[in-house]
Design a protein around this motif. Structure first.
Motif, mmCIF file in Angstrom:
data_model
loop_
_atom_site.group_PDB
_atom_site.id
_atom_site.type_symbol
_atom_site.label_atom_id
_atom_site.label_comp_id
_atom_site.label_asym_id
_atom_site.label_seq_id
_atom_site.Cartn_x
_atom_site.Cartn_y
_atom_site.Cartn_z
ATOM 1 N N VAL A 1 40.252 45.699 26.913
ATOM 2 C CA VAL A 1 39.113 46.614 27.040
ATOM 3 C C VAL A 1 39.646 47.954 27.519
ATOM 4 O O VAL A 1 40.219 48.055 28.613
ATOM 5 C CB VAL A 1 38.055 46.070 28.023
ATOM 6 N N MET B 1 38.665 51.540 28.711
ATOM 7 C CA MET B 1 37.557 52.346 29.213
ATOM 8 C C MET B 1 37.749 53.797 28.781
ATOM 9 O O MET B 1 38.830 54.367 28.938
ATOM 10 C CB MET B 1 37.495 52.268 30.736
ATOM 11 N N THR C 1 41.014 38.584 29.521
ATOM 12 C CA THR C 1 40.669 39.984 29.245
ATOM 13 C C THR C 1 41.456 40.907 30.166
ATOM 14 O O THR C 1 41.551 40.665 31.377
ATOM 15 C CB THR C 1 39.156 40.227 29.453
ATOM 16 N N SER C 2 42.022 41.953 29.598
ATOM 17 C CA SER C 2 42.717 42.985 30.371
ATOM 18 C C SER C 2 41.955 44.304 30.220
ATOM 19 O O SER C 2 41.510 44.651 29.124
ATOM 20 C CB SER C 2 44.158 43.166 29.888
ATOM 21 N N PHE C 3 41.811 45.020 31.340
ATOM 22 C CA PHE C 3 41.111 46.312 31.336
ATOM 23 C C PHE C 3 42.146 47.420 31.503
ATOM 24 O O PHE C 3 42.955 47.398 32.440
ATOM 25 C CB PHE C 3 40.091 46.372 32.473
ATOM 26 N N LEU D 1 35.481 45.873 38.247
ATOM 27 C CA LEU D 1 36.441 45.175 37.397
ATOM 28 C C LEU D 1 37.294 44.236 38.249
ATOM 29 O O LEU D 1 37.608 44.537 39.404
ATOM 30 C CB LEU D 1 37.351 46.190 36.687
ATOM 31 N N VAL E 1 43.487 44.594 35.718
ATOM 32 C CA VAL E 1 43.389 46.030 35.441
ATOM 33 C C VAL E 1 44.788 46.633 35.314
ATOM 34 O O VAL E 1 45.684 46.354 36.116
ATOM 35 C CB VAL E 1 42.601 46.756 36.547
#
Length: 640
Positions: A496, A498, A585-587, A626, A631
């Motif tokens: 993801v 941003m 999931t990685s942000f 998050l 992250v």
């Protein structure tokens, strides 16, 4: 502004249950409104009437002037509070929410003409900036004026006034981080008792001197200006203290609804205030200058003065609590609407979503409030600084109301013009009278207002410049998807990225591909947008666009009264493959570093201020909630 801890679900006009349960809920809201909304205006009798005669512009103490001042106070409450705010402005709700920023968002969302929009936005932001100056003075003057009753009870206690006031204020700010929901349920009953007591004291005094009731006649207010125009004009600077807090009625509408606030004002608060003011006037009729030091406390017999000091101090604490909570709420709205950098926001109640605490605002307010008490030392000195921020915000509200009547509600000019003329005349006179207090302390809220206004507009302008530069340098999505999908190695999981702009390729994605040379099987380009409405319903929370080859664009939408929670929102997103699992999931976040530009978009000093604000902004990871272990931050450089 309200302390949300005491808030129950709002029953707005035309909503709610019928019968006994509905009446009980409405009564509870009325009591809650008395405790929260009217704290500021409710503590005005402590000092407002006294200051018209003993303040910085002394007024001769005679029956005509006493009747003139009381008449001005009554008709100010009727015009400014009852007609302007309760009857008209409270109809302008942004999906139930009120306040300057909510009204600004409502107007700006429906008035797209550039000629209007920029000026209206600046006015709304300046009104918000003035609120911060007001939120510093209100706790200082309310608590100090209440504690000064100790000297009325016993002059030997005068040296204890400042230390006691400072200890109370320090304790008030110190407990904010814990939340005040345990004691907040007492706010309504305590303020009801306070209003009943001050009304009873007023009635006892009026019975002894019933001639004070002539003050209801506007003749005395008019004759005051006819016979003594300059003293009457200067007296307006103190008379307006009787209506400080009127804007809270509108700001707290979202928490209590229109009807409970209207009922509590018209049936309970307004009569109590006027009975007390008239009682103070009747006391001065009888005792003259002997009672002028504190007509509020001198209404009570000697044996009742000390309990009255305790009750008034509790009322002042409640009024201060409402202002502090209001500062937190306004700050949150300003962050969401893009006028402030992200700040750390803590939740102090598991059951109430709106119960928030912002450490930076809390401790900053505490330092300024205690400094005000130590520097000005008396409530009389503080009242010289009090009023100009309130009257400035009220005057700006008139401008916003004008746009509202003409552009949104489409009122005919023969209805709106006379009404607006009265409001501009009254508020303009109050504002002009308060300008005379600038040398005596009125400069303080103006200075605070201009500093906050500069910070808010600098952040808004700098943020827009950064987004423009990123948009200019962004690669078109179709080009990137076609080339990257064929050339990069795809690895399992979801990434993801941003991004603040809902078009183009995020810099973090380009940097990740450049350095790591891989792409995840599912790539989400995520933008969080704050709408010009208080609340966005869950069914309208996200928009999804399939960009092809495992790329998706998701736009999450929130209202300016809501707090973004990205992981929670993603769990409800469908149509882009399997459900989101945070462990897969990685942000990816981009942290911008500003570089000097050969053609700066704003003056160099404002660039430096913006850079300082950017460096000290709260991390997007915490702001968007998050998971810390998922992250990745990637740096990028931007010229503005």
């Amino acid at each position: 502004m309200a302390d949300p801890e005491t808030i129950t679900p709002v029953l707005t006009d035309g909503e709610g249950e019928h019968g006994h349960c509905g009446q009980k809920a409405t009564l509870k809201l009325v009591v809650g409104a008395i405790g929260i909304v009217f704290g500021d205006i409710g503590t005005s009798p402590l000092y407002a009437f006294r200051e018209t005669f003993a303040g910085h512009h002394h007024l001769d103490l005679d029956p005509d002037h006493i009747l003139g001042v009381i008449s001005l106070m009554f008709w100010s409450m009727m015009l400014v509070v009852t007609l302007k705010y309760v009857s008209i402005i409270m109809r302008a709700d942004n999906k139930g929410e009120g306040g300057s920023l909510a009204l600004l968002a409502l107007i700006n969302g429906q008035t797209k003409t550039q000629r209007w929009s920029r000026g209206i936005v600046l006015l709304g932001v300046f009104a918000t900036s003035l609120f911060y100056g007001d939120s510093m003075i209100t706790p200082a003057v309310s608590v100090l004026s209440a504690v000064e009753g100790l000297a009325v009870y016993n002059s030997a206690l005068a040296p204890a006034i400042l230390p006691v006031a400072v200890v109370i204020l320090f304790g008030l700010f110190w407990i904010q981080g814990w939340g005040t929901n345990r004691v907040a349920t007492l706010f309504g009953p305590v303020m009801m008792l306070y209003f009943i007591v001050i009304a009873a004291l007023g009635v006892l005094s009026i019975v002894k001197t019933p001639g004070i009731l002539y003050a209801f006649n506007p003749y005395w207010a008019l004759m005051f200006f006819v016979t003594d125009p300059l003293p009457a004009f200067l007296a307006l600077g103190a008379v307006v203290l009787a209506v400080t807090g009127a804007e809270a009625l509108y700001a707290d509408m979202g928490h209590f609804g229109r009807s409970p606030i209207r009922v509590s004002w018209l049936v309970f608060v307004l009569p109590a205030l006027m009975l007390n003011y008239m009682g103070q006037g009747a006391l001065l009729f009888r005792e003259g200058a002997a009672a002028l030091h504190s007509p509020f406390y001198n209404l009570a017999p000697q044996w009742a003065q000390l309990p009255l000091v305790g009750l008034a101090t509790l009322a002042a604490i409640i009024a201060s609590q409402a202002v502090i909570s209001g500062a937190f709420s306004v700050t949150q709205q300003a962050i969401q609407l893009g006028f402030m950098p992200r700040l750390r926001i803590s939740h102090t109640s598991a059951s109430t979503a709106g119960q928030i605490y912002i450490p930076l605002i809390n401790w900053g307010l505490m330092i300024m409030v205690i400094l005000l008490v130590l520097v000005f030392q008396t409530s009389s000195n503080l009242t010289a600084a009090y009023g100009i921020a309130v009257t400035g915000a009220m005057f700006i509200d008139n401008v916003l109301l004008m746009v509202l009547l003409y552009r949104l509600w489409k009122w005919p000019w023969y209805y709106s013009a006379p009404l607006l003329s009265v409001f501009f005349l009254v508020d303009g006179a109050y504002l002009a009278a308060n300008f005379t207090k600038i040398p005596d302390g009125g400069w303080f809220p103006l200075l605070i207002g201009f500093v906050i206004f500069t910070l808010l507009t600098t952040w808004s302008r700098g943020r827009r410049l950064v987004q423009d530069r990123l948009r200019e340098a962004a690669m078109p999505i179709p080009v990137f998807v076609a080339s990257a999908a064929n050339s990069a190695v795809r690895v399992p999981g979801t990434a993801v990225f941003m991004t603040s702009t809902p078009d183009g390729v995020p810099h973090a994605l380009l940097h990740n591909l450049k350095h790591n040379k891989v792409l995840h099987e599912r790539v989400i380009l995520l933008t969080v947008k704050i709408k010009d409405v208080p609340v966005v319903e869950e069914e309208a929370r996200y928009r999804l666009e399939d960009l092809g080859r495992g790329f998706f664009r998701v736009v999450l939408q929130y209202g300016f009264m809501q707090e973004p929670d990205v992981p929670a929102a993603l769990k409800n997103v469908t149509g882009c493959g399997q459900a989101f699992k945070m462990m897969d999931t990685s942000f990816f976040l981009a942290r911008q570093t500003l570089l000097p530009s050969s053609k700066p978009g704003m003056p160099v000093w404002r660039e430096k201020v913006f850079a300082w604000m950017l460096r000290n902004a709260e991390s997007a990871m915490e702001f968007f909630r998050l998971p810390t272990n998922r992250v990745v931050e990637l740096g990028s450089q931007v010229e503005i």
